[in-house]
Write a protein that holds these residues in place. Sequence first.
Motif, PDB file in Angstrom:
ATOM      1  N   PRO A   1       0.801  -1.233   0.000  1.00 57.96           N
ATOM      2  CA  PRO A   1       0.000   0.000   0.000  1.00 57.96           C
ATOM      3  C   PRO A   1       0.837   1.289   0.000  1.00 57.96           C
ATOM      4  CG  PRO A   1      -0.902  -1.580   1.560  1.00 57.96           C
ATOM      5  CD  PRO A   1       0.398  -2.142   1.086  1.00 57.96           C
ATOM      6  N   GLN A   2       2.007   1.250   0.613  1.00 61.03           N
ATOM      7  CA  GLN A   2       2.824   2.471   0.631  1.00 61.03           C
ATOM      8  C   GLN A   2       3.343   2.798  -0.769  1.00 61.03           C
ATOM      9  OE1 GLN A   2       5.839   2.723   3.650  1.00 61.03           O
ATOM     10  NE2 GLN A   2       6.929   4.371   2.632  1.00 61.03           N
ATOM     11  N   GLN A   3       3.851   1.768  -1.427  1.00 59.74           N
ATOM     12  CA  GLN A   3       4.360   1.969  -2.787  1.00 59.74           C
ATOM     13  C   GLN A   3       3.215   2.359  -3.717  1.00 59.74           C
ATOM     14  OE1 GLN A   3       4.027  -0.049  -5.749  1.00 59.74           O
ATOM     15  NE2 GLN A   3       5.440   1.342  -6.803  1.00 59.74           N
ATOM     16  N   ALA A   4       2.043   1.726  -3.545  1.00 59.88           N
ATOM     17  CA  ALA A   4       0.878   2.058  -4.388  1.00 59.88           C
ATOM     18  C   ALA A   4       0.473   3.514  -4.175  1.00 59.88           C
ATOM     19  CB  ALA A   4      -0.280   1.116  -4.057  1.00 59.88           C
ATOM     20  N   THR A   5       0.479   3.944  -2.919  1.00 58.51           N
ATOM     21  CA  THR A   5       0.096   5.330  -2.622  1.00 58.51           C
ATOM     22  C   THR A   5       1.060   6.303  -3.279  1.00 58.51           C
ATOM     23  OG1 THR A   5      -0.831   4.608  -0.511  1.00 58.51           O
ATOM     24  CG2 THR A   5      -0.356   6.958  -0.743  1.00 58.51           C
ATOM     25  N   ARG A   6       2.353   6.025  -3.167  1.00 62.54           N
ATOM     26  CA  ARG A   6       3.354   6.911  -3.799  1.00 62.54           C
ATOM     27  C   ARG A   6       3.145   6.984  -5.307  1.00 62.54           C
ATOM     28  NH1 ARG A   6       7.005   8.226   0.011  1.00 62.54           N
ATOM     29  NH2 ARG A   6       7.682   6.616   1.465  1.00 62.54           N
ATOM     30  N   ALA A   7       2.890   5.823  -5.919  1.00 66.10           N
ATOM     31  CA  ALA A   7       2.701   5.794  -7.377  1.00 66.10           C
ATOM     32  C   ALA A   7       1.453   6.585  -7.769  1.00 66.10           C
ATOM     33  CB  ALA A   7       2.605   4.341  -7.847  1.00 66.10           C
ATOM     34  N   ILE A   8       0.399   6.457  -6.968  1.00 67.40           N
ATOM     35  CA  ILE A   8      -0.862   7.159  -7.251  1.00 67.40           C
ATOM     36  C   ILE A   8      -0.651   8.671  -7.133  1.00 67.40           C
ATOM     37  CG2 ILE A   8      -3.146   7.610  -6.241  1.00 67.40           C
ATOM     38  CD1 ILE A   8      -3.140   4.466  -5.658  1.00 67.40           C
ATOM     39  N   ILE A   9       0.055   9.096  -6.098  1.00 69.76           N
ATOM     40  CA  ILE A   9       0.310  10.530  -5.928  1.00 69.76           C
ATOM     41  C   ILE A   9       1.123  11.069  -7.094  1.00 69.76           C
ATOM     42  CG2 ILE A   9       1.598  12.216  -4.526  1.00 69.76           C
ATOM     43  CD1 ILE A   9       0.595  10.684  -2.071  1.00 69.76           C
ATOM     44  N   SER A  10       2.087  10.289  -7.542  1.00 71.08           N
ATOM     45  CA  SER A  10       2.892  10.758  -8.662  1.00 71.08           C
ATOM     46  C   SER A  10       2.036  10.904  -9.929  1.00 71.08           C
ATOM     47  CB  SER A  10       4.075   9.800  -8.800  1.00 71.08           C
ATOM     48  OG  SER A  10       4.429   9.616 -10.099  1.00 71.08           O
ATOM     49  N   ILE A  11       1.092   9.975 -10.155  1.00 71.76           N
ATOM     50  CA  ILE A  11       0.197  10.100 -11.321  1.00 71.76           C
ATOM     51  C   ILE A  11      -0.677  11.353 -11.171  1.00 71.76           C
ATOM     52  CG2 ILE A  11      -1.757   9.055 -12.551  1.00 71.76           C
ATOM     53  CD1 ILE A  11      -0.604   6.294 -11.789  1.00 71.76           C
ATOM     54  N   ILE A  12      -1.211  11.577  -9.972  1.00 72.14           N
ATOM     55  CA  ILE A  12      -2.072  12.747  -9.753  1.00 72.14           C
ATOM     56  C   ILE A  12      -1.285  14.029 -10.012  1.00 72.14           C
ATOM     57  CG2 ILE A  12      -3.339  14.081  -7.999  1.00 72.14           C
ATOM     58  CD1 ILE A  12      -4.095  11.401  -6.678  1.00 72.14           C
ATOM     59  N   GLN A  13      -0.074  14.095  -9.485  1.00 62.40           N
ATOM     60  CA  GLN A  13       0.704  15.331  -9.645  1.00 62.40           C
ATOM     61  C   GLN A  13       1.085  15.567 -11.099  1.00 62.40           C
ATOM     62  OE1 GLN A  13       3.671  14.859  -6.571  1.00 62.40           O
ATOM     63  NE2 GLN A  13       2.319  15.730  -5.013  1.00 62.40           N
ATOM     64  N   GLN A  14       1.416  14.499 -11.814  1.00 70.24           N
ATOM     65  CA  GLN A  14       1.737  14.658 -13.243  1.00 70.24           C
ATOM     66  C   GLN A  14       0.517  15.136 -14.027  1.00 70.24           C
ATOM     67  OE1 GLN A  14       3.495  11.120 -14.999  1.00 70.24           O
ATOM     68  NE2 GLN A  14       4.861  10.962 -13.249  1.00 70.24           N
ATOM     69  N   SER A  15      -0.661  14.586 -13.701  1.00 70.84           N
ATOM     70  CA  SER A  15      -1.879  14.987 -14.420  1.00 70.84           C
ATOM     71  C   SER A  15      -2.196  16.443 -14.150  1.00 70.84           C
ATOM     72  CB  SER A  15      -3.070  14.149 -13.984  1.00 70.84           C
ATOM     73  OG  SER A  15      -2.740  12.808 -14.019  1.00 70.84           O
ATOM     74  N   ARG A  16      -1.997  16.877 -12.907  1.00 72.45           N
ATOM     75  CA  ARG A  16      -2.280  18.274 -12.563  1.00 72.45           C
ATOM     76  C   ARG A  16      -1.303  19.211 -13.281  1.00 72.45           C
ATOM     77  NH1 ARG A  16      -6.539  17.291  -9.718  1.00 72.45           N
ATOM     78  NH2 ARG A  16      -6.511  16.621  -7.550  1.00 72.45           N
ATOM     79  N   ALA A  17      -0.043  18.752 -13.386  1.00 71.67           N
ATOM     80  CA  ALA A  17       0.974  19.596 -14.029  1.00 71.67           C
ATOM     81  C   ALA A  17       0.629  19.833 -15.496  1.00 71.67           C
ATOM     82  CB  ALA A  17       2.336  18.940 -13.900  1.00 71.67           C
ATOM     83  N   CYS A  18      -0.108  18.915 -16.119  1.00 74.64           N
ATOM     84  CA  CYS A  18      -0.467  19.046 -17.542  1.00 74.64           C
ATOM     85  C   CYS A  18      -1.694  19.933 -17.746  1.00 74.64           C
ATOM     86  CB  CYS A  18      -0.759  17.667 -18.137  1.00 74.64           C
ATOM     87  SG  CYS A  18       0.641  16.568 -18.102  1.00 74.64           S
ATOM     88  N   MET A  19      -2.345  20.364 -16.650  1.00 75.61           N
ATOM     89  CA  MET A  19      -3.605  21.111 -16.811  1.00 75.61           C
ATOM     90  C   MET A  19      -3.372  22.507 -17.377  1.00 75.61           C
ATOM     91  SD  MET A  19      -5.688  20.087 -13.412  1.00 75.61           S
ATOM     92  CE  MET A  19      -6.932  21.333 -13.699  1.00 75.61           C
TER      93      MET A  19
END
Length: 210
Positions: free
Chosen positions: A192-210
Motif C-alpha cells: 500500500p505504501q508503494q501504491a500510494t506513492r505511485a498514485i500521488i505521482s500520477i495525480i501530480q503529473q496529471s495536474r501539471a499538464c492542466m
Amino acid sequence: MSPYELYLVTDDNQDLDTLINVVTQAVAGGVTMVQLREKHHNVRDFLYRALAIQPILRANNVPLIINDRVDVALAVDADGVHLGQSDMPVAYARRLLGPDKLLGLSIESWAQLEQAKHLPIDYIGLSAIYPTATKTDTQYHWGLEGLNAALADYDKPIVAIGGIRPDNLAAVAATGVHGIALVSAICHAPDPQQATRAIISIIQQSRACM
Ligand code: TZP
Ligand code: MG
C-alpha cells in the motif's frame, strides 16, 4: 495542494491488524485524508477501530473522517464525518458537530447536487464515478463527463469516488477535481505504501499538464 487530494477510504472487510497496516503505509506514502468506513462492525468495534488508527493519523497531521456515525466521530473527537443520503440529515449533523468539524455528503444524482448547494457541508463525494465491486449498489455513474459538469456547477470541493484505479486515475485527476477517494487501489495493493506513492505521482503529473 487540496487537503482532499488523496483521500483513503478504508475497507470494512479488513481485520484490525490489516486496517492498521494499510493506514500506516498509506500515511507513509502520502494520503492526505482518511475515512474510516465501517459497514459490518457494531458501534463498539467501530469506535475501537477509530481509536486504533487515530494516533497514526494525528502524528502525521492527516484528518480522520468517520463514515455514517456522528456519535462515533464526537466520541473520539475525529476531524469530521462523511454522510450518505440515508444517514442523519446534514443540518442535524452540523448542529451536533459544531462549525469546525468537516462534514461531507455523498451525492448520487443531479437532483442531490442541486440540493447540496444549500446545505451546511464542507465538501461532497461524487458517487460513483465508475462502477465498482467495492460498492455494488451505486445508483448512478458520473463518468468524466458528469464529473466535469459537476465541477462547473458546484462551488465547494468535490471528491471523486468509485472505480478509480491506477489505469483511469490520470484522466480523473486531469479534470482538476479537488480530491480522489480510493478503497481497493490502496487497501488491496500488495504494497500500500508503494501504491500510494505511485498514485500521488500520477495525480501530480496529471495536474501539471492542466
Ligand atoms: N462510495 C461510492 S463508490 C465506493 C464508495 C464507498 C467504493 C469505492 O471503492 P473503490 O474500490 O475505490 O472503487
Ligand atoms: Mg453512509
